[in-house]
Design an enzyme around this catalytic site. Structure first.
Site: not given
Length: 771
Positions: A77-78, A164, A215, A343
């Site tokens: 995603a980043t 999230n 993923g 995170c």
């Protein structure tokens, strides 16, 4: 392995990452073994690899309804976020009109990768647009009125489909109408990472320009992701090189990751042959989990509304419990949850919940429980059972009451307990023989917890005291005093008006008897004009040698002195108060402050003068009142206004020098114990962690390292200060501290080392990594 490790793991941190599904793992392994060719190669092995890649792309496009839009595979995603932002901004830069002001908009609850990337490329590309966060309401929904007013001048707007931390989803159709009504040309990026497999997605029917996915958030390996790019949206390759992905994203493709994604996409498309459950089933899972949580913690507060959240995320807080305490509790039951966003392990407060306007305690104490759509009923059943067992174990620490458990089963309390909320401290001293207690600086957040402790231990408080008036909160003293000491007459800090008078060196002091100990009230103005210190001693006529604890409020803090720039402060009075404390207590007497900003637990005058030159100068007599006041003013000038939700009560060094503590791994510790009989194990886990470890798993045999560690003594961190006081004459012994993960043991070892324990070490990784 430790006993807890033998207990099956219940993984409820799926928003951070997920395990790889067996079918996906097998597909990745097959790709590594059989379809290992380079998709760019023209031979048969390469063609087979390319066919797998294109099959995966086709399934993804079908699943997401991409239409004629591009779908590019990335590392995650980043990278997808960077690709979308840089593509949009490079094109936007060419459209900038001189003299006009522009903005970049992002949701206030967005993952930090988005605003940080916007700021980075805004500077690198020299656009210099103003970056603005879009507010959210208390339910986490974006402020559409703000967007209407701001998006007209925006070059790019970034929002997320599903948050999230809370699972809150945005109404993308309503959001799109709001955006496009005001600005049809603005580039729109939507973070879809948490939406895949949880929310319906049909990208071609929207005007979303960029949509990154990952993923590993949905049972694929780490290192694979993809981004959707609308057919009319500008695109600039983020990675240049060999021209893979038709020149859109260079670098040899991650074929094993693609093979795993291919299986995930197949399952999402073929619901009859899938490991994934439908929304109704997942919603029922949430109902079962939330019910068990509410049973286990009757005062629980959920930090989001279920009606606008995906069913796979629960974010909650429990009054009186920090997120660290709850994480340790769940971990002891072998349930994996996280504190807010996973995170960053150093985050102690949720910016998402702050943006939603939730009370500070909920933000600071938030726990996130999340599961994936492949969760099974059997796992939910086990999780619910463990949650209830975990809460029941809290009765071992007297953190919760359970009338079904006989009082004899609870560990009796005798001595000092340190409770914390943020960096603020409450102190409770319990005298087992007399069943009396003393409560000092009770915090409102801990009022119920203190009440529970007193009831659980059947203690009668003789006084509930504040060391000074608090500027940043209403004391919890009033409510507790009304319950336990309703008829006691006191001053404004809770000191009883009818107490004994004690004469020491021609000076008189008020005192209270606590069992066989004496509590002496010592006026020590300076931080505030009403500040007092409380000396707990076994012999009031030998204070320097027999004072066990000096509760000095915010007069002496670990590493600094209390601030003296309040309206009721006086540096001149503090100067004399410091000298008086020095005259009365011993150099090794433990000072128990009202705040602990660096997790140091306690201190002493001998430890403080080493690192606090201002205090050393006062106590040695080299400074006058006026010189002290001038230097104190300079010290207070360095204060920030707040830390978390609290007003800072003393300037402190956030980069304080921490000792390098010797670390053992399990093998090294076993070897050390086999060669020395002087090593002492100190386990600092809480009693409920023991209860969970030994009660939930009664079948496995303890390992060698378990047998070694079980020879130690248990001193919970809440009792560490008393342990230090009781072992002042045993500072040369080699102590090895142990906890669940090694984090608490390291902090406690550093505190002990600072106070003169010369041979303190800890077990790196704690029980979690012992084998």
């Amino acid at each position: 392995m430790s006993q807890t490790a033998n207990l099956s793991q219940i993984y409820l941190d799926a928003n951070a990452t997920t395990p790889v599904l067996p079918q996906a793992a097998q597909a990745a392994m097959d790709a590594m073994q059989d379809l290992f060719g380079n998709p760019s190669s023209s031979h048969i092995t390469g063609l087979k690899a390319k066919n797998l890649m294109e099959q995966t792309r086709l399934r993804a496009k079908t699943l997401l309804g991409t239409g004629s839009g591009k779908l590019i595979f990335t590392s995650g995603a980043t990278e997808g976020i960077q690709t979308g932002i840089i593509s949009g901004l490079i094109k936007a830069k060419t459209q900038i009109q001189a003299g006009k002001k522009y903005t970049l908009l992002y949701g206030a609850t967005e993952h930090k990768a988005v605003p940080n990337s916007l700021a980075h490329w805004n500077e690198i590309l020299g656009i210099h647009a103003e970056i603005k966060s879009i507010p959210v309401d208390h339910t986490g929904e974006l402020d559409l009125e703000f967007i209407k007013n701001e998006v007209g001048n925006a070059l790019m707007i970034c929002t997320m489909a599903v948050n999230n931390e809370t699972g809150v989803y945005q109404d993308l159709q309503q959001l799109e109408h709001c955006i496009r009504e005001q600005n049809k040309e603005v580039f729109w990026l939507v973070d879809c990472v948490q939406a895949l497999g949880k929310r319906p997605i049909n990208l071609a029917t929207t005007s979303i320009d960029y949509a990154p996915f990952s993923g590993h958030k949905l049972y694929a390996p780490k290192g694979i992701g993809f981004i959707y790019i609308r057919d009319s949206a500008p695109f600039t390759p983020f990675i240049a090189g060999g021209g893979q992905e038709s020149g859109l994203r260079s670098g040899t493709e991650n074929l094993p990751g693609l093979a795993a994604l291919n299986v995930i996409f197949e399952m999402l498309l073929d619901k009859d042959n899938s490991s994934f459950y439908d929304v109704d089933t997942l919603t029922d899972y949430r109902r079962q989990l939330s019910h068990s949580l509410s049973q286990a913690f009757p005062d629980i507060v959920f930090n989001h509304k279920f009606k606008n959240s995906v069913p796979t995320t629960l974010n909650f807080a429990v009054p009186g419990f920090s997120s660290k305490e709850l994480m340790d509790l769940f971990d002891a039951a072998n349930i994996r949850v996280s504190s807010g966003s996973a995170c960053s392990s150093k985050v102690t407060r949720s910016f998402v919940l702050d943006a939603m306007g939730l009370p500070a305690w909920q933000s600071e104490s938030a726990i996130r429980l999340s599961f994936g759509p492949a969760m099974t009923q059997a796992e939910i059943d086990t999780a619910c059972l463990r949650i209830r067992s975990a809460a029941k174990a809290l009765t071992n620490s007297c953190l919760m009451l359970d009338d079904s458990q006989v009082l004899q089963d609870r560990a009796p309390l005798d001595g000092l307990v340190q409770l914390r909320s943020g960096s603020s401290c409450t102190w409770i001293y319990a005298d087992l023989k007399s069943k009396q207690a003393l409560v000092i600086d009770p915090l409102p957040e801990l009022e119920k917890r203190i009440d529970t402790l007193l009831q659980c231990q059947q203690l009668t408080p003789i006084a509930i005291l504040d060391t000074h008036g608090h500027a940043d909160h209403i004391s919890g003293r009033v409510g507790l005093a009304q319950k336990y000491l309703a008829t006691q007459k006191t001053d404004e800090l809770g000191w009883p008006t009818e107490t004994d008078i004690l004469t020491l060196a021609d000076e008189t002091y008020h005192s209270l008897a606590l069992g066989e100990l004496t509590l002496i009230k010592l006026p020590t103005p300076g931080h505030t004009d009403d500040s007092i210190s409380l000396l707990l001693t076994s012999d009031p006529h030998k204070l320097t040698t027999h004072t066990r604890y000096a509760f000095c409020g915010d007069t002496v803090l670990m590493g600094t002195l209390g601030r003296t720039n309040f309206a009721t402060s006086s540096a001149f009075l503090m100067y004399h108060s410091l000298k008086q404390i020095n005259r009365l207590i011993g150099q090794q007497t433990l000072i128990c402050a009202s705040h602990d900003y660096n997790n140091e637990f306690t201190t002493s005058l001998s430890a403080e003068v080493i690192r606090n030159p201002l205090l050393q100068a006062v106590l040695s007599g080299v400074l006058s009142e006026s010189q002290f006041a001038a230097r104190k003013a300079d010290l207070d000038a360095n204060l920030n206004d707040e830390v978390g939700s609290e007003i800072l009560c003393g300037a402190y060094n956030t980069d304080c020098d921490k000792a390098q503590i010797k670390e053992y791994n399990s093998a090294g510790l076993k070897l050390r114990l086999s060669t020395s009989t002087n090593v002492k194990i100190l386990d600092i886990r809480e009693p409920h962690e023991y209860a969970l470890q030994h009660n939930l798993d009664t079948t496995s045999e303890p390992s060698d390292i378990d047998n070694v560690l079980n020879t130690g003594i248990n001193i919970p961190m809440t009792r560490l200060v008393q342990f230090i006081q009781e072992h002042q004459s045993d500072k040369e012994s080699e102590w090895v501290l142990v906890c669940r993960s090694g984090s608490r043991s390291m902090v406690a070892a550093q505190a002990m080392h600072r106070l003169g324990f010369a041979n303190v070490a800890h077990l790196k990784g704690g029980y979690a990594l012992s084998s």
